[in-house]
Design an enzyme around this catalytic site. Structure first.
Site, PDB file in Angstrom:
ATOM      1  N   SER A 167      35.011  39.163  41.385  1.00 23.25           N
ATOM      2  CA  SER A 167      34.799  40.358  40.572  1.00 23.25           C
ATOM      3  C   SER A 167      33.633  41.171  41.140  1.00 23.25           C
ATOM      4  CB  SER A 167      34.515  39.967  39.121  1.00 23.25           C
ATOM      5  OG  SER A 167      35.576  39.186  38.605  1.00 23.25           O
TER       6      SER A 167
ATOM      7  N   THR B 260      29.539  39.955  41.958  1.00 22.91           N
ATOM      8  CA  THR B 260      29.373  38.499  42.020  1.00 22.91           C
ATOM      9  C   THR B 260      28.649  38.038  43.282  1.00 22.91           C
ATOM     10  OG1 THR B 260      31.622  38.381  42.901  1.00 22.91           O
ATOM     11  CG2 THR B 260      31.339  37.977  40.555  1.00 22.91           C
ATOM     12  N   GLY B 261      28.426  38.917  44.255  1.00 20.94           N
ATOM     13  CA  GLY B 261      27.627  38.541  45.418  1.00 20.94           C
ATOM     14  C   GLY B 261      28.406  38.430  46.707  1.00 20.94           C
TER      15      GLY B 261
ATOM     16  N   GLU C 117      27.193  42.450   8.106  1.00 19.30           N
ATOM     17  CA  GLU C 117      26.689  41.506   9.100  1.00 19.30           C
ATOM     18  C   GLU C 117      26.333  40.172   8.471  1.00 19.30           C
ATOM     19  OE1 GLU C 117      27.196  42.395  11.968  1.00 19.30           O
ATOM     20  OE2 GLU C 117      27.466  44.533  11.600  1.00 19.30           O
TER      21      GLU C 117
END
Length: 661
Positions: free
Chosen positions: A219, A222-223, A441
């Site tokens: 993706s 990611t490096g 919430e």
């Protein structure tokens, strides 16, 4: 090495090293000086008649008067001018006229007479006069073309087919495998290639061959590119880098020519590594378009396939490519012999995120309360680029507050900003809107506390962020790679907790649109349970989900799922039943713990944000240890109170990222 491959490093004249050859800027200046000097010489030669400009010019009548007076010592007569010297030693010049009495008069006065024949131009001068404009035009045209093709022609007008690959040999800012964290398996795959380049005999003696190509798949963020830079820093061999879009041009045949030129340059530097970033720009599946498939991109891909593994072997050239869309690549590009290895670069798990955070945290001063594991737990699904951005945002926030250290509070604030957007402190909400948001919430939080399979709560807030007016964040204890049925049912009931809280407190007619995102999340989860994961007893373990294939002009490569009307109706009924089951579970929990709902909603109205530990203390009846910000009105609406219907933005549990998903 060809000059069209831009080499970076010492020894290049552009960066101050001892480069070979003159400075290009100085060379251009010298050419222009030579052109201007030639023009000046030409003008001087044409206007050579001004050679006698040092003598005083007098009228012809004045010249005759001087002759009559006897003050002229000698004269030189030519067709265009008369020059001479007076008895006083003064030089003069005059333009002659047709006068037959001039010579007798000069002889009568004893003037020395001389004549200078008119010299015609030589043949070389005539040739120079005739050819100089043409030579000047050729020189300017040649200079312009050389300037356009400077640097080897890769960027010039005549250098369409030259490769745009850059040779990286920089010593400063070098990236190594020590700078790559969180993707250990991918790093090990590429470390073996680097070891093969350093010591090929270690593998060759057992008959092993070096892989011809490695495809990095993952993706965005990611490096993949970072891994390629680490290979460049570790291998110690020439490293060429190019983008896939650099091959594609509007001119037919240019991309194929650039591929050939790139491999020719790589052969001269073998063994070497060629890195092609975003290879899907040129390596897409052939024949996916309409009409004639013999377009420029396909010619470029065909040439790339031949160069990687064709009749002529390219020994010592390793191709490393990166893409985040491996599904669109041509099968011929992915076969062994071209890309022998497909290295998956996944999003990091919690341990990988801790290592990545520690790498980036080394660059900033940290406060003692910063815990990388807690931050990693709260960032599931974050890529390396996302984590780097998170650390940078925390540092910027600390700098805006004039702090010397970056504390955990800045990291929490940065995480919320990255995930949901900046706080909307300027947003004015009425007390009724705040009260409904607090109960919404609080409903999520109370159901989550009483669902055993739910993840623990990290924080709850009613401060608007991005498109959400509030949110409840849960942190999993660890990364999950598969989800169990009980946790899915727990997430369904938690997602319905906000809607049920509004209905119980404000009435059926006062339920707001704020649960639209929660309903969307619950419906999607229920649909996956029925159509993908076989968690419906009536439908059974059969996949009915629509395939996710790439489409081109409305055409999908995958066939749609065929089902009867009765099956489609059964699936819809099962999805509705699962969602309504979560709604019923949430209603049961909140009805039994209505006092806790009031207590938590009141605390949210007072403090706006509560941590998970503070929520546990509040439910247990313990003191929160916070100063009272001021007395608030009763959070329980009085009978007959009119509460306006609010329009809360979408987001499951008020959070853009589904909790527990």
């Amino acid at each position: 090495m060809s000059d069209n491959l831009k080499q970076r490093g010492p020894g290049n004249g552009d960066n101050g090293g001892g480069g070979n050859g003159p400075n290009p800027w100085m060379k251009s200046l010298l050419i222009w000086v030579a052109i201007l000097l030639g023009l000046a010489i030409f003008v001087t030669m044409v206007d050579g008649r001004q050679a006698g400009a040092g003598a005083d010019q007098i009228a012809y009548s004045t010249f005759l008067d001087k002759v009559d007076e006897g003050s002229v010592r000698d004269v030189n007569i030519s067709r265009d001018i008369i020059t001479g010297t007076t008895t006083a030693g003064e030089k003069f010049r005059a333009y002659p006229i047709a006068d037959a009495t001039l010579v007798p008069k000069l002889r009568e006065k004893g003037v020395t007479i001389s004549a200078k024949p008119e010299d015609g131009p030589s043949i070389w001068m005539v040739l120079l006069y005739q050819s100089l404009p043409f030579l000047l035009f050729l020189g300017i045209a040649f200079f312009v073309l050389r300037q356009m093709q400077k640097g080897g022609g890769a960027n010039g007008a005549m250098g369409f087919g030259k490769s745009r690959a850059k040779l990286l040999t920089q010593k400063e800012g070098k990236v190594t495998f020590d700078d790559v964290a969180g993707i250990d398996e991918a790093r090990e795959e590429l470390t073996e290639i680097v070891e093969f380049l350093k010591d090929p005999t270690k593998f060759a003696r057992l008959g092993g061959k070096i892989p011809k190509g490695a495809l990095l798949v993952g993706s965005p963020g990611t490096g993949k590119t970072l891994l390629a830079r680490a290979i460049a820093g570790e291998a110690g061999v020439p490293f060429f880098t190019i983008s896939g879009s650099d091959f594609v041009e509007m001119f037919v045949g240019v991309g194929a020519s650039r591929v050939r030129d790139m491999f020719e340059q790589a052969k001269k530097s073998a063994p070497c590594i060629v890195f092609i970033d975003e290879i899907d720009a040129v390596g897409r599946h052939r024949g996916a378009g309409l009409g004639n498939g013999n377009d420029e991109r396909e010619q470029t891909l065909n040439q790339l396939l031949v160069e990687m593994d064709g009749f002529e072997a390219n020994e010592g050239i390793i191709i490393v490519a990166a893409t985040n869309r491996p599904d669109v690549l041509d099968p011929a590009l992915l076969r062994p012999g071209r890309f022998d290895r497909q290295v998956v670069v996944p999003r990091p798990d919690i341990e990988g995120r801790i290592k990545i955070l520690e790498v980036h945290m080394k660059k900033i001063p940290l406060a003692p309360d910063v815990d990388a594991r807690t931050i990693a737990r709260g960032t599931p699904g974050f890529s390396g680029a996302d984590l780097a951005n998170l650390v940078n945002e925390a540092a910027l926030m600390a700098a805006r507050k004039s702090k010397r250290l970056v504390a955990m509070a800045e990291f929490e604030e940065a995480k919320d900003k990255v995930m949901m957007g900046a706080e909307r402190r300027s947003m004015v909400m009425t007390e009724d809107e705040k009260r409904m948001t607090a109960y919404h919430e609080a409903g999520h939080a109370i159901v989550s506390i009483h669902e055993p399979a739910s993840d623990p709560i990290h924080k709850a807030t009613i401060i608007p962020r991005g498109r959400a007016l509030g949110m409840v964040m849960r942190l999993p204890e660890r990364d999950s790679y598969s989800y169990h049925r009980d946790k899915m049912y727990a997430n369904l009931s938690v997602s319905m907790g906000g809607r049920i809280a509004e209905e119980l407190i404000f009435g059926y007619d006062k339920v707001s649109s704020g649960a639209s995102g929660d309903i969307q999340y619950a419906t999607g989860l229920a649909r996956d349970m029925v159509t993908k994961w076989g968690m419906s007893d009536k439908v059974g373990p059969v996949e009915y989900a629509q395939p996710e294939g790439e489409s081109f002009l409305g055409y999908s490569s995958s066939q749609p799922v065929r089902m009867s009307n009765a099956t489609a109706q059964l699936i819809d009924d099962e999805i509705k039943g699962i969602v309504e089951g979560g709604l019923a579970r949430a209603k049961h929990v909140l009805s039994e713990h209505i006092d806790q709902l009031h207590l938590l909603a009141g605390a949210l109205l007072e403090y706006e944000t509560l941590s998970g530990d503070e929520i546990k203390k509040l439910i247990a009846g313990e003191d929160l240890g916070r100063p009272d910000p001021g007395a608030k009105a009763s959070v329980v609406p009085a009978a007959g109170t009119s509460i306006p219907k609010t329009r809360r933005p979408t987001g499951p549990f008020g959070n853009p990222t589904p909790l527990g998903a």
